[in-house]
Design a protein around this motif. Sequence first.
Motif, PDB file in Angstrom:
ATOM      1  N   THR A  44      45.457  12.374  13.413  1.00  0.00           N
ATOM      2  CA  THR A  44      44.431  13.147  12.939  1.00  0.00           C
ATOM      3  C   THR A  44      43.019  13.024  13.560  1.00  0.00           C
ATOM      4  O   THR A  44      42.260  13.856  14.035  1.00  0.00           O
ATOM      5  CB  THR A  44      44.030  12.868  11.369  1.00  0.00           C
ATOM      6  N   PHE A  45      42.740  11.630  14.216  1.00  0.00           N
ATOM      7  CA  PHE A  45      41.567  11.109  14.460  1.00  0.00           C
ATOM      8  C   PHE A  45      41.632  11.973  16.154  1.00  0.00           C
ATOM      9  O   PHE A  45      40.290  12.330  16.561  1.00  0.00           O
ATOM     10  CB  PHE A  45      41.157   9.837  14.712  1.00  0.00           C
ATOM     11  N   SER A  46      42.547  11.729  16.791  1.00  0.00           N
ATOM     12  CA  SER A  46      42.694  12.259  18.101  1.00  0.00           C
ATOM     13  C   SER A  46      42.573  13.691  18.032  1.00  0.00           C
ATOM     14  O   SER A  46      41.706  14.545  18.981  1.00  0.00           O
ATOM     15  CB  SER A  46      44.127  12.043  18.937  1.00  0.00           C
ATOM     16  N   PHE A  47      42.973  14.599  17.011  1.00  0.00           N
ATOM     17  CA  PHE A  47      42.922  16.181  17.036  1.00  0.00           C
ATOM     18  C   PHE A  47      41.368  16.454  16.818  1.00  0.00           C
ATOM     19  O   PHE A  47      40.903  17.143  17.251  1.00  0.00           O
ATOM     20  CB  PHE A  47      43.487  16.486  15.903  1.00  0.00           C
ATOM     21  N   CYS A  48      40.687  15.554  15.892  1.00  0.00           N
ATOM     22  CA  CYS A  48      39.248  15.790  15.790  1.00  0.00           C
ATOM     23  C   CYS A  48      38.458  15.697  16.865  1.00  0.00           C
ATOM     24  O   CYS A  48      37.439  16.237  17.329  1.00  0.00           O
ATOM     25  CB  CYS A  48      38.739  14.949  14.595  1.00  0.00           C
ATOM     26  N   LEU A  49      38.975  14.415  17.752  1.00  0.00           N
ATOM     27  CA  LEU A  49      37.990  14.235  18.872  1.00  0.00           C
ATOM     28  C   LEU A  49      38.184  15.311  20.060  1.00  0.00           C
ATOM     29  O   LEU A  49      37.157  15.683  20.552  1.00  0.00           O
ATOM     30  CB  LEU A  49      38.592  12.833  19.482  1.00  0.00           C
ATOM     31  N   SER A  50      39.463  15.978  19.922  1.00  0.00           N
ATOM     32  CA  SER A  50      39.503  17.075  20.875  1.00  0.00           C
ATOM     33  C   SER A  50      38.425  18.145  20.494  1.00  0.00           C
ATOM     34  O   SER A  50      38.376  19.034  21.505  1.00  0.00           O
ATOM     35  CB  SER A  50      40.888  17.649  21.189  1.00  0.00           C
ATOM     36  N   ARG A  51      37.972  18.133  19.498  1.00  0.00           N
ATOM     37  CA  ARG A  51      37.204  19.234  19.137  1.00  0.00           C
ATOM     38  C   ARG A  51      35.714  19.075  19.299  1.00  0.00           C
ATOM     39  O   ARG A  51      34.868  19.999  19.374  1.00  0.00           O
ATOM     40  CB  ARG A  51      37.223  19.683  17.771  1.00  0.00           C
ATOM     41  N   LEU A  52      35.250  17.871  19.945  1.00  0.00           N
ATOM     42  CA  LEU A  52      33.800  17.489  20.186  1.00  0.00           C
ATOM     43  C   LEU A  52      33.468  17.644  21.541  1.00  0.00           C
ATOM     44  O   LEU A  52      34.193  17.496  22.456  1.00  0.00           O
ATOM     45  CB  LEU A  52      33.880  15.800  19.907  1.00  0.00           C
ATOM     46  N   SER A  53      32.189  17.962  21.590  1.00  0.00           N
ATOM     47  CA  SER A  53      31.463  18.238  22.977  1.00  0.00           C
ATOM     48  C   SER A  53      31.420  17.029  23.547  1.00  0.00           C
ATOM     49  O   SER A  53      31.261  15.667  22.809  1.00  0.00           O
ATOM     50  CB  SER A  53      30.291  18.876  22.706  1.00  0.00           C
ATOM     51  N   GLY A  54      30.984  16.877  24.731  1.00  0.00           N
ATOM     52  CA  GLY A  54      30.430  15.697  25.507  1.00  0.00           C
ATOM     53  C   GLY A  54      29.565  14.861  24.717  1.00  0.00           C
ATOM     54  O   GLY A  54      29.442  13.668  24.373  1.00  0.00           O
ATOM     55  N   THR A  55      28.241  15.670  24.371  1.00  0.00           N
ATOM     56  CA  THR A  55      27.292  15.046  23.527  1.00  0.00           C
ATOM     57  C   THR A  55      27.568  14.552  22.294  1.00  0.00           C
ATOM     58  O   THR A  55      27.308  13.378  21.918  1.00  0.00           O
ATOM     59  CB  THR A  55      26.255  16.043  23.535  1.00  0.00           C
ATOM     60  N   GLU A  56      28.486  15.177  21.555  1.00  0.00           N
ATOM     61  CA  GLU A  56      29.038  14.731  20.170  1.00  0.00           C
ATOM     62  C   GLU A  56      29.675  13.590  20.338  1.00  0.00           C
ATOM     63  O   GLU A  56      29.685  12.760  19.553  1.00  0.00           O
ATOM     64  CB  GLU A  56      29.815  15.927  19.790  1.00  0.00           C
ATOM     65  N   MET A  57      30.546  13.422  21.414  1.00  0.00           N
ATOM     66  CA  MET A  57      31.410  12.213  21.795  1.00  0.00           C
ATOM     67  C   MET A  57      30.658  11.120  21.977  1.00  0.00           C
ATOM     68  O   MET A  57      30.810  10.003  21.431  1.00  0.00           O
ATOM     69  CB  MET A  57      32.425  12.585  22.821  1.00  0.00           C
ATOM     70  N   LEU A  58      29.609  11.320  22.656  1.00  0.00           N
ATOM     71  CA  LEU A  58      28.489  10.231  23.037  1.00  0.00           C
ATOM     72  C   LEU A  58      27.849   9.737  21.732  1.00  0.00           C
ATOM     73  O   LEU A  58      27.893   8.613  21.450  1.00  0.00           O
ATOM     74  CB  LEU A  58      27.470  10.766  23.990  1.00  0.00           C
ATOM     75  N   SER A  59      27.575  10.719  20.963  1.00  0.00           N
ATOM     76  CA  SER A  59      26.885  10.235  19.586  1.00  0.00           C
ATOM     77  C   SER A  59      28.172   9.369  18.765  1.00  0.00           C
ATOM     78  O   SER A  59      27.667   8.389  18.319  1.00  0.00           O
ATOM     79  CB  SER A  59      26.713  11.467  18.881  1.00  0.00           C
ATOM     80  N   LEU A  60      29.338   9.790  18.706  1.00  0.00           N
ATOM     81  CA  LEU A  60      30.242   8.950  17.910  1.00  0.00           C
ATOM     82  C   LEU A  60      30.482   7.695  18.344  1.00  0.00           C
ATOM     83  O   LEU A  60      30.441   6.469  17.940  1.00  0.00           O
ATOM     84  CB  LEU A  60      31.713   9.967  17.899  1.00  0.00           C
ATOM     85  N   ILE A  61      30.309   7.406  19.983  1.00  0.00           N
ATOM     86  CA  ILE A  61      30.341   6.142  20.701  1.00  0.00           C
ATOM     87  C   ILE A  61      29.301   5.043  20.104  1.00  0.00           C
ATOM     88  O   ILE A  61      29.306   4.031  20.030  1.00  0.00           O
ATOM     89  CB  ILE A  61      30.552   6.530  22.238  1.00  0.00           C
ATOM     90  N   LYS A  62      28.299   5.858  20.312  1.00  0.00           N
ATOM     91  CA  LYS A  62      26.902   5.177  19.805  1.00  0.00           C
ATOM     92  C   LYS A  62      26.954   4.697  18.505  1.00  0.00           C
ATOM     93  O   LYS A  62      26.718   3.738  18.087  1.00  0.00           O
ATOM     94  CB  LYS A  62      25.668   6.042  19.910  1.00  0.00           C
ATOM     95  N   TYR A  63      27.644   5.706  17.643  1.00  0.00           N
ATOM     96  CA  TYR A  63      27.847   5.161  15.969  1.00  0.00           C
ATOM     97  C   TYR A  63      28.692   3.706  15.899  1.00  0.00           C
ATOM     98  O   TYR A  63      28.386   3.026  15.327  1.00  0.00           O
ATOM     99  CB  TYR A  63      28.380   6.481  15.215  1.00  0.00           C
ATOM    100  N   LEU A  64      29.873   3.848  16.745  1.00  0.00           N
ATOM    101  CA  LEU A  64      30.812   2.790  16.748  1.00  0.00           C
ATOM    102  C   LEU A  64      29.949   1.745  17.289  1.00  0.00           C
ATOM    103  O   LEU A  64      30.330   0.540  16.799  1.00  0.00           O
ATOM    104  CB  LEU A  64      32.085   3.246  17.545  1.00  0.00           C
ATOM    105  N   ASP A  65      29.227   1.864  18.453  1.00  0.00           N
ATOM    106  CA  ASP A  65      28.368   0.608  19.043  1.00  0.00           C
ATOM    107  C   ASP A  65      27.618   0.072  18.052  1.00  0.00           C
ATOM    108  O   ASP A  65      27.603  -1.115  17.904  1.00  0.00           O
ATOM    109  CB  ASP A  65      27.552   1.243  20.411  1.00  0.00           C
ATOM    110  N   LYS A  66      26.949   0.888  17.065  1.00  0.00           N
ATOM    111  CA  LYS A  66      26.264   0.134  16.231  1.00  0.00           C
ATOM    112  C   LYS A  66      26.947  -0.645  15.180  1.00  0.00           C
ATOM    113  O   LYS A  66      26.559  -1.751  14.619  1.00  0.00           O
ATOM    114  CB  LYS A  66      25.542   1.280  15.112  1.00  0.00           C
ATOM    115  N   TRP A  67      28.101  -0.121  14.903  1.00  0.00           N
ATOM    116  CA  TRP A  67      29.193  -1.090  13.804  1.00  0.00           C
ATOM    117  C   TRP A  67      29.337  -2.463  14.614  1.00  0.00           C
ATOM    118  O   TRP A  67      29.395  -3.692  14.181  1.00  0.00           O
ATOM    119  CB  TRP A  67      30.254  -0.485  13.374  1.00  0.00           C
TER     120      TRP A  67
END
Length: 149
Positions: A27-50
């Motif tokens: 499910t997560f992989s499918f959701c990721l496929s729908r994200l733009s590069g900028t959204e992906m980077l925001s997600l990476i920054k979020y995970l980095d915060k954790w």
Amino acid sequence: MIAYDGFTSSELCLHYLFASSNLDQLTFSFCLSRLSGTEMLSLIKYLDKWLKKYEKFPQAAPCPRAAKKLGLEACDWVPELKSVVKYLGVVLDEHFSKLVLYTEFQDELRLIDGVVKSLACGARLCCSVADVVENLKAEVESNVFHLLS
């Protein structure tokens, strides 16, 4: 408070997603496929915060008892370090070639690398201490056995 500190209000909904046992890799992989590069980077920054939270507060974890007794819902929204690392790995594995085109991604990856190295060093230290404790337990049990026989 760890679930609130340093996170934007739009990121709070991601807490629930990553802390949920209902999220699976497919499910997560499918959701990721729908994200733009900028959204992906925001997600990476979020995970980095954790990752940075866990570096500062290694004892942090979901606390269901506090959520129930004190009515603190956010205590249930703390994703485990294992989940954060797992899903960051999925992002990097599946979208690395797309993300390397963004210079911001390269900068963020360098920052994450430092945090991951620090966490890995702490884990190695904990394993060494656990080994010492196990060896001491075995030695004490051996001494007790010899005293009793």
